[in-house]
Design an enzyme around this catalytic site. Structure first.
Site, PDB file in Angstrom:
ATOM      1  N   ASP A   2     -11.116   2.512   3.980  1.00  0.00           N
ATOM      2  CA  ASP A   2     -11.100   1.164   3.656  1.00  0.00           C
ATOM      3  C   ASP A   2     -12.937   0.811   3.339  1.00  0.00           C
ATOM      4  O   ASP A   2     -13.417  -0.038   2.883  1.00  0.00           O
ATOM      5  CB  ASP A   2     -11.219   0.341   4.890  1.00  0.00           C
ATOM      6  CG  ASP A   2      -9.883  -0.307   4.407  1.00  0.00           C
ATOM      7  OD1 ASP A   2      -9.544  -0.901   3.357  1.00  0.00           O
ATOM      8  OD2 ASP A   2      -8.903  -0.650   5.997  1.00  0.00           O
ATOM      9  N   LYS A  37       1.513  -1.390  -0.093  1.00  0.00           N
ATOM     10  CA  LYS A  37       0.214   0.006  -0.342  1.00  0.00           C
ATOM     11  C   LYS A  37       0.877   0.915  -0.347  1.00  0.00           C
ATOM     12  O   LYS A  37       0.482   2.348  -1.035  1.00  0.00           O
ATOM     13  CB  LYS A  37      -0.748   0.246   0.889  1.00  0.00           C
ATOM     14  CG  LYS A  37      -1.993  -0.828   0.780  1.00  0.00           C
ATOM     15  CD  LYS A  37      -2.643  -1.367   2.820  1.00  0.00           C
ATOM     16  CE  LYS A  37      -3.769  -2.750   2.593  1.00  0.00           C
ATOM     17  NZ  LYS A  37      -4.269  -3.130   3.878  1.00  0.00           N
ATOM     18  N   GLN A  63      -5.143  -1.640   9.721  1.00  0.00           N
ATOM     19  CA  GLN A  63      -4.841  -2.929   9.154  1.00  0.00           C
ATOM     20  C   GLN A  63      -5.434  -4.183  10.552  1.00  0.00           C
ATOM     21  O   GLN A  63      -4.945  -4.068  10.997  1.00  0.00           O
ATOM     22  CB  GLN A  63      -3.050  -3.601   8.679  1.00  0.00           C
ATOM     23  CG  GLN A  63      -2.442  -4.604   7.921  1.00  0.00           C
ATOM     24  CD  GLN A  63      -3.426  -4.514   6.432  1.00  0.00           C
ATOM     25  OE1 GLN A  63      -3.294  -3.367   6.406  1.00  0.00           O
ATOM     26  NE2 GLN A  63      -3.283  -5.432   6.847  1.00  0.00           N
TER      27      GLN A  63
END
Ligand code: NAP
Length: 283
Positions: free
Chosen positions: A120, A53, A97
């Site tokens: 997200d 990422k 995460q």
């Protein structure tokens, strides 16, 4: 002939366009999209995801930071950290995460992220917006799949779609996006009866279960479009999907490979969401 849906190539094309859009946003508005990723602990798989990422954000020209904190961080400390990033206008996307260590309540953490920075799309506000037909921040994996349908001119309107898997990050939002695109959608899961027969009715079959090579050609109608989200290791330790690729590719009209299908698109869509969040701050 079966079309192989090349997620890697599409992701690369989109990354190039994103770098151009980002440069333009900087030049015209002085805004650089910022993505901060918080990594708790040292889970090896999470470290790889986070590194990818970071690379992708840097390639797009974003401001990017990975905040690595020890597994022993308390929930209160993590919430404080998120609150700081919520306040700081130079960060447009905040990502924690997953998975988190057991002593930290995942739901509390996801709720703490400002929905406007929740790239997200896991915050209940963003999920609710998606389900009510007003999507803003959406989960990257199904968003990437929708992009592939567009790129390959795959018609969804009026088609029968079956999504196997009902997770919050893939199955459920995928079903909603297909519904928004006017497909008729069925969601299947581990308690579904006669799964193969149900799957065989699908024009569009999306599989997101996490079982290596589980979906054989007995699950697939001739000419169906098959999207394989799974990322598993087979008995030889080789990366594979949830779909038995070789035999299903013989009968599908289009199929995503693993690797090189859905995976690369997920990260690219995360970058798109961050870019879009930055654009919203100048409008
Ligand atoms: P998850 O949260 O574990 O959910 C799995 C879903 O599959 C559940 O709804 C489960 O049903 C269903 N399922 C499990 N076994 C089944 C069976 N034998 N028959 C029918 N349904 C079954 O998984 P996830 O996070 O959605 O991920 C699914 C897969 O996609 C994993 O391999 C993951 O690594 C991969 N993934 C890939 C990407 C990417 O970017 N390529 C992104 C995310 C995930 P129940 O609800 O009844 O338990």
């Amino acid at each position: 002939m079966t079309t192989i849906i090349d997620g890697k190539a599409l992701a690369a094309k989109m990354q190039g366009a994103l770098a151009e859009k980002t440069a333009q946003l900087k030049a015209e508005h002085g805004v650089t999209p910022g993505l901060v990723v918080i990594l708790v602990g040292e889970d090896p798989a999470s470290q790889v995801y986070v590194r990818n990422k970071e690379r992708s954000a840097q390639a797009a020209g974003f401001k990017s930071e990975v905040v690595r904190v020890a597994e022993t961080i308390t929930e209160a400390e993590l919430l404080d950290l998120i609150a700081g990033f919520n306040q700081d206008p130079s960060w447009h996307g905040i990502l924690v995460q997953l998975p988190l260590p057991d002593h930290i309540n995942e739901e509390k953490v996801l709720l703490a992220i400002d929905p406007a920075k929740d790239v997200d799309g896991f915050h209940p506000t963003n999920m609710g917006k998606l389900w009510s037909g007003h999507p803003v921040m959406i989960p990257s994996t199904p968003a990437g799949i929708m992009q592939m349908f567009t790129e390959y001119d795959i018609e969804l309107k009026g088609k029968k779609a079956v999504v196997i898997g009902r997770s919050n990050i893939v199955g459920k939002p995928m079903a909603q996006m297909l519904l928004d695109a006017h497909a008729t959608v069925t969601i299947a899961h581990s308690r579904t009866q006669n799964l193969a027969a149900l799957a065989k009715t699908a024009d569009i079959l999306v599989v997101a279960i996490g079982r290596a090579n589980f979906v054989t050609k007995d699950f697939v109608k001739d000419g169906a479009v098959v999207i394989d989200v799974g990322m598993n290791r087979d008995e030889n330790g080789k990366l594979c999907g949830d779909v038995a690729y070789a035999e299903v590719a013989e009968i599908a009209s289009a199929i995503t490979p693993v690797p090189g299908g859905v995976g690369p698109m997920t990260i690219t869509m995360l970058m798109e969401q961050t870019y879009n969040a930055a654009v919203r701050t100048v409008k």
